[in-house]
Design an enzyme around this catalytic site. Sequence first.
Site, PDB file in Angstrom:
ATOM      1  CG  ASP A   1      -1.898   1.352   1.147  1.00 58.87           C
ATOM      2  OD1 ASP A   1      -2.983   1.183   0.759  1.00 58.87           O
ATOM      3  OD2 ASP A   1      -1.609   2.315   1.717  1.00 58.87           O
TER       4      ASP A   1
ATOM      5  CE1 TYR B   1       0.745   8.032   2.186  1.00 58.92           C
ATOM      6  CE2 TYR B   1       1.029   5.702   1.762  1.00 58.92           C
ATOM      7  CZ  TYR B   1       0.310   6.777   2.397  1.00 58.92           C
ATOM      8  OH  TYR B   1      -0.807   6.447   3.140  1.00 58.92           O
TER       9      TYR B   1
ATOM     10  CE  LYS C   1      -3.653   4.828   0.494  1.00 54.87           C
ATOM     11  NZ  LYS C   1      -2.231   4.513   0.844  1.00 54.87           N
TER      12      LYS C   1
ATOM     13  CG  HIS D   1      -4.393   9.659   0.030  1.00 51.94           C
ATOM     14  ND1 HIS D   1      -2.975   9.548  -0.259  1.00 51.94           N
ATOM     15  CD2 HIS D   1      -4.515   9.542   1.108  1.00 51.94           C
ATOM     16  CE1 HIS D   1      -2.348   9.392   0.888  1.00 51.94           C
ATOM     17  NE2 HIS D   1      -3.197   9.142   1.774  1.00 51.94           N
TER      18      HIS D   1
END
Length: 284
Positions: A45, A50, A75, A108
């Site tokens: 994930d 990120y 996401k 997200h």
Amino acid sequence: MKNELTLNNGLKMPLLGFGVFQIPDFEDCKQAVLTALQQGYRLIDTAAAYGNERAVGAAIRESGIPRDEIFVTTKLWIQDAGEEATKAAIQASLDRLGLDYLDLYLIHQPLGDVYGTWRAMEAAYHDGRLKALGVANFENDRVQDLMMHNEIKPAVDQIELHPFYQQPQRVQWLLDHDIVPEAWGPFAEGQRGIFTNSEIQNIAIAHGKTNGQVILKWLNQRQIVVIPKSVHAARIQENAQINDFELTATEMQRMAALDEKQSLFGNAHDPEAVKQLGSFKFNY
Ligand SMILES: NC(=O)c1ccc[n+]([C@@H]2O[C@H](COP(=O)([O-])OP(=O)(O)OC[C@H]3O[C@@H](n4cnc5c(N)ncnc54)[C@H](OP(=O)(O)O)[C@@H]3O)[C@@H](O)[C@H]2O)c1
């Protein structure tokens, strides 16, 4: 217990995955994902926001595991909300990961033009680049609205779920609507002494397990997907050893009693929080 479930479009999804939030360094992230894959995790994930999609892709290639045996989620961040921007963002994520499809693509945050975003996601679903579509941090009313006015219903809602914030009604509504609840922050990011909590420890000792393992099992046993994060090989291994025990109904009730009914990560309805999230931009 089977260690996978079937999404509402027929796709299989592992019940245990590996999360990579807050692992910004390329080598650290690549090593963590590689270790996770070697330890048997088959769901990774990540998220565009990120900043580590390239590292995740590098680890997948280096693992030598066939692509179709790994379930990859990423996401869409708020800065790319809207139909045109999302089209480009999906391809940018695929390029950074070095993949030609994603198993699951999530919005997200329920912010910005999520309807334009969903239309672009539906188009990428139809052309085969996204195998399943979902959301994260959507409250049930937002999921209901999204699924009423679009062709494809979300397969997953990834939300904050851990012993101190259990959201039982929200989870039950998702299950009742054939939408898989996926727990982010299953360890509350280590807050509130979760790994030494005595009530969880009493259950853990009875099974020769750790607090972390009991927490993941308690979620999995209710058909909630978990994606614990760690950068430590021993913990990555420990968190994966959850398929050789079952919690009793009484133990499940004792876990339920730990609910403090409050998010540990702020109030999503606070305009300041919306402003902060909407202002965050990634660039890599
Ligand atoms: N959709 C969203 O908005 C959203 C938000 C947050 C997270 N997520 C996803 O959910 C995943 C998991 O959540 P999270 O990373 O926020 O937090 P988490 O998994 O609840 O907790 C991670 C923390 O627990 C520690 N830890 C892990 N296993 C341990 C063990 N067995 N014993 C002791 N400590 C342990 C880790 O430390 P070390 O790393 O130092 O071992 C880290 O500090 C993320 O990585 C991300 O993929 C999604």
